[in-house]
Design a protein around this motif. Structure first.
Motif, PDB file in Angstrom:
ATOM      1  N   ARG A 166       4.076  10.280  13.108  1.00  0.00           N
ATOM      2  CA  ARG A 166       3.847   9.475  14.412  1.00  0.00           C
ATOM      3  C   ARG A 166       2.908   9.147  14.890  1.00  0.00           C
ATOM      4  NH1 ARG A 166       7.757  12.311  17.872  1.00  0.00           N
ATOM      5  NH2 ARG A 166       7.014  13.986  16.545  1.00  0.00           N
ATOM      6  N   ALA A 167       1.682   9.925  14.890  1.00  0.00           N
ATOM      7  CA  ALA A 167       0.321   9.177  15.812  1.00  0.00           C
ATOM      8  C   ALA A 167      -0.195   8.590  15.282  1.00  0.00           C
ATOM      9  CB  ALA A 167      -0.186  10.317  15.537  1.00  0.00           C
ATOM     10  N   SER A 168      -0.120   7.895  13.831  1.00  0.00           N
ATOM     11  CA  SER A 168      -0.569   7.086  13.150  1.00  0.00           C
ATOM     12  C   SER A 168      -0.403   5.824  13.631  1.00  0.00           C
ATOM     13  CB  SER A 168      -0.271   7.264  11.658  1.00  0.00           C
ATOM     14  OG  SER A 168       1.701   6.966  11.118  1.00  0.00           O
ATOM     15  N   PRO A 169      -1.378   4.798  13.007  1.00  0.00           N
ATOM     16  CA  PRO A 169      -1.387   3.046  13.526  1.00  0.00           C
ATOM     17  C   PRO A 169      -0.327   2.194  12.804  1.00  0.00           C
ATOM     18  CG  PRO A 169      -3.112   3.474  12.006  1.00  0.00           C
ATOM     19  CD  PRO A 169      -2.453   4.964  12.386  1.00  0.00           C
TER      20      PRO A 169
ATOM     21  N   MET B 215       3.712  -2.858   2.044  1.00  0.00           N
ATOM     22  CA  MET B 215       4.839  -3.474   1.632  1.00  0.00           C
ATOM     23  C   MET B 215       3.917  -5.532   2.355  1.00  0.00           C
ATOM     24  SD  MET B 215       7.984  -1.920   2.421  1.00  0.00           S
ATOM     25  CE  MET B 215       7.692  -1.138   3.796  1.00  0.00           C
ATOM     26  N   HIS B 216       3.283  -5.246   3.271  1.00  0.00           N
ATOM     27  CA  HIS B 216       2.507  -6.464   4.078  1.00  0.00           C
ATOM     28  C   HIS B 216       1.118  -6.874   3.998  1.00  0.00           C
ATOM     29  CE1 HIS B 216       6.065  -5.715   7.252  1.00  0.00           C
ATOM     30  NE2 HIS B 216       6.507  -6.912   6.722  1.00  0.00           N
ATOM     31  N   GLY B 217       0.071  -5.574   3.344  1.00  0.00           N
ATOM     32  CA  GLY B 217      -0.701  -6.696   2.013  1.00  0.00           C
ATOM     33  C   GLY B 217      -1.630  -5.344   2.217  1.00  0.00           C
ATOM     34  N   GLY B 218      -1.266  -3.846   2.803  1.00  0.00           N
ATOM     35  CA  GLY B 218      -2.403  -3.113   2.662  1.00  0.00           C
ATOM     36  C   GLY B 218      -2.763  -2.421   1.480  1.00  0.00           C
ATOM     37  N   ALA B 219      -1.490  -2.607   0.950  1.00  0.00           N
ATOM     38  CA  ALA B 219      -1.674  -2.090  -1.035  1.00  0.00           C
ATOM     39  C   ALA B 219      -3.033  -2.874  -1.839  1.00  0.00           C
ATOM     40  CB  ALA B 219      -0.390  -2.238  -1.645  1.00  0.00           C
ATOM     41  N   GLU B 220      -3.068  -1.479  -2.314  1.00  0.00           N
ATOM     42  CA  GLU B 220      -4.565  -2.216  -3.379  1.00  0.00           C
ATOM     43  C   GLU B 220      -4.058  -3.242  -3.802  1.00  0.00           C
ATOM     44  OE1 GLU B 220      -8.028  -1.884  -4.628  1.00  0.00           O
ATOM     45  OE2 GLU B 220      -7.680  -0.445  -2.504  1.00  0.00           O
ATOM     46  N   GLY B 221      -4.885  -4.346  -4.339  1.00  0.00           N
ATOM     47  CA  GLY B 221      -4.262  -5.790  -5.002  1.00  0.00           C
ATOM     48  C   GLY B 221      -4.259  -5.797  -4.339  1.00  0.00           C
ATOM     49  N   SER B 222      -2.851  -6.078  -3.454  1.00  0.00           N
ATOM     50  CA  SER B 222      -2.187  -7.399  -3.201  1.00  0.00           C
ATOM     51  C   SER B 222      -3.325  -8.956  -1.964  1.00  0.00           C
ATOM     52  CB  SER B 222      -1.306  -6.931  -1.716  1.00  0.00           C
ATOM     53  OG  SER B 222      -2.073  -5.961  -0.555  1.00  0.00           O
ATOM     54  N   GLY B 223      -2.130  -9.330  -1.960  1.00  0.00           N
ATOM     55  CA  GLY B 223      -3.263 -10.745  -1.218  1.00  0.00           C
ATOM     56  C   GLY B 223      -3.829 -11.767  -2.195  1.00  0.00           C
TER      57      GLY B 223
ATOM     58  N   CYS C  28       7.717  -1.358  11.090  1.00  0.00           N
ATOM     59  CA  CYS C  28       7.421  -0.123  12.541  1.00  0.00           C
ATOM     60  C   CYS C  28       6.687   1.013  11.479  1.00  0.00           C
ATOM     61  CB  CYS C  28       9.084   1.094  12.554  1.00  0.00           C
ATOM     62  SG  CYS C  28      10.061  -0.570  13.728  1.00  0.00           S
ATOM     63  N   ALA C  29       6.774   0.163  10.323  1.00  0.00           N
ATOM     64  CA  ALA C  29       6.327   0.993   8.561  1.00  0.00           C
ATOM     65  C   ALA C  29       4.863   1.279   9.294  1.00  0.00           C
ATOM     66  CB  ALA C  29       6.052   0.355   7.903  1.00  0.00           C
ATOM     67  N   PRO C  30       3.389   3.027   8.850  1.00  0.00           N
ATOM     68  CA  PRO C  30       2.781   2.959   9.232  1.00  0.00           C
ATOM     69  C   PRO C  30       1.759   2.253   8.559  1.00  0.00           C
ATOM     70  CG  PRO C  30       3.852   5.411   7.879  1.00  0.00           C
ATOM     71  CD  PRO C  30       4.998   3.462   8.562  1.00  0.00           C
ATOM     72  N   ALA C  31       0.608   1.444   9.061  1.00  0.00           N
ATOM     73  CA  ALA C  31      -0.608   1.373   8.768  1.00  0.00           C
ATOM     74  C   ALA C  31      -1.469   1.851   7.199  1.00  0.00           C
ATOM     75  CB  ALA C  31      -1.535   0.440   9.330  1.00  0.00           C
ATOM     76  N   ALA C  32      -1.198   1.092   6.112  1.00  0.00           N
ATOM     77  CA  ALA C  32      -2.168   2.041   4.916  1.00  0.00           C
ATOM     78  C   ALA C  32      -3.872   2.195   5.744  1.00  0.00           C
ATOM     79  CB  ALA C  32      -2.624   0.994   3.910  1.00  0.00           C
ATOM     80  N   ARG C  33      -3.783   2.893   4.480  1.00  0.00           N
ATOM     81  CA  ARG C  33      -5.587   4.173   5.416  1.00  0.00           C
ATOM     82  C   ARG C  33      -6.766   2.708   5.411  1.00  0.00           C
ATOM     83  NH1 ARG C  33      -6.654  10.053   3.590  1.00  0.00           N
ATOM     84  NH2 ARG C  33      -4.699  10.027   3.463  1.00  0.00           N
ATOM     85  N   GLY C  34      -6.782   2.933   6.936  1.00  0.00           N
ATOM     86  CA  GLY C  34      -8.427   2.299   6.905  1.00  0.00           C
ATOM     87  C   GLY C  34      -7.651   0.121   6.676  1.00  0.00           C
ATOM     88  N   LYS C  35      -6.633  -0.258   6.568  1.00  0.00           N
ATOM     89  CA  LYS C  35      -5.851  -1.052   6.528  1.00  0.00           C
ATOM     90  C   LYS C  35      -5.291  -1.373   8.185  1.00  0.00           C
ATOM     91  CE  LYS C  35      -7.340  -2.021   2.570  1.00  0.00           C
ATOM     92  NZ  LYS C  35      -7.166  -2.864   1.067  1.00  0.00           N
ATOM     93  N   MET C  36      -4.967  -2.534   8.236  1.00  0.00           N
ATOM     94  CA  MET C  36      -4.136  -3.076   9.901  1.00  0.00           C
ATOM     95  C   MET C  36      -2.672  -3.449   9.813  1.00  0.00           C
ATOM     96  SD  MET C  36      -6.422  -2.657  11.644  1.00  0.00           S
ATOM     97  CE  MET C  36      -5.646  -3.734  13.169  1.00  0.00           C
ATOM     98  N   ARG C  37      -2.369  -3.431   8.273  1.00  0.00           N
ATOM     99  CA  ARG C  37      -1.173  -3.432   7.421  1.00  0.00           C
ATOM    100  C   ARG C  37      -0.907  -2.668   6.657  1.00  0.00           C
ATOM    101  NH1 ARG C  37      -0.791  -7.515  10.832  1.00  0.00           N
ATOM    102  NH2 ARG C  37      -1.175  -9.362  11.011  1.00  0.00           N
ATOM    103  N   CYS C  38       0.818  -2.249   6.337  1.00  0.00           N
ATOM    104  CA  CYS C  38       1.463  -1.765   5.891  1.00  0.00           C
ATOM    105  C   CYS C  38       0.949  -1.684   4.362  1.00  0.00           C
ATOM    106  CB  CYS C  38       2.915  -0.933   6.178  1.00  0.00           C
ATOM    107  SG  CYS C  38       3.812  -2.025   5.981  1.00  0.00           S
TER     108      CYS C  38
END
Length: 88
Positions: free
Chosen positions: A12-15, A40-48, A28-38
């Motif tokens: 709950r405290a995560s960005p 599903m929105h581009g924080g996954a490895e290989g996305s973009g 409302c999803a938590p951002a991926a570690r070291g990223k600004m997006r979750c």
């Protein structure tokens, strides 16, 4: 319910993801570690988008040269049809 305590404080405290949903609300999803997006929105490895913008490559079908060539072919076919009608 089970009898064990749930530790959800860290989650709950995560960005949160900074993306907007289709309805305009914030994701409302938590951002991926070291990223600004979750994930599903581009924080996954290989996305973009692919490197060197391969999505924007032109195929040449609608260039001025190709459209002029298409116009010439259409005019030539029209003349051929008229000649065929005269021969009938």
């Amino acid at each position: 319910m089970s009898g064990h305590a749930r530790n959800t404080e860290a989650m709950r405290a995560s960005p949160r993801c900074g993306a907007r949903t289709r309805s305009g609300a914030a994701c409302c999803a938590p951002a991926a570690r070291g990223k600004m997006r979750c994930r599903m929105h581009g924080g996954a490895e290989g996305s973009g988008a692919p490197r060197r913008n391969r999505n924007a490559l032109k195929h040449g079908l609608f260039t001025k040269k190709s459209r002029a060539e298409q116009r010439q072919i259409r005019d030539l076919l029209g003349e051929v049809r008229m000649l065929l009608r005269e021969l009938e």
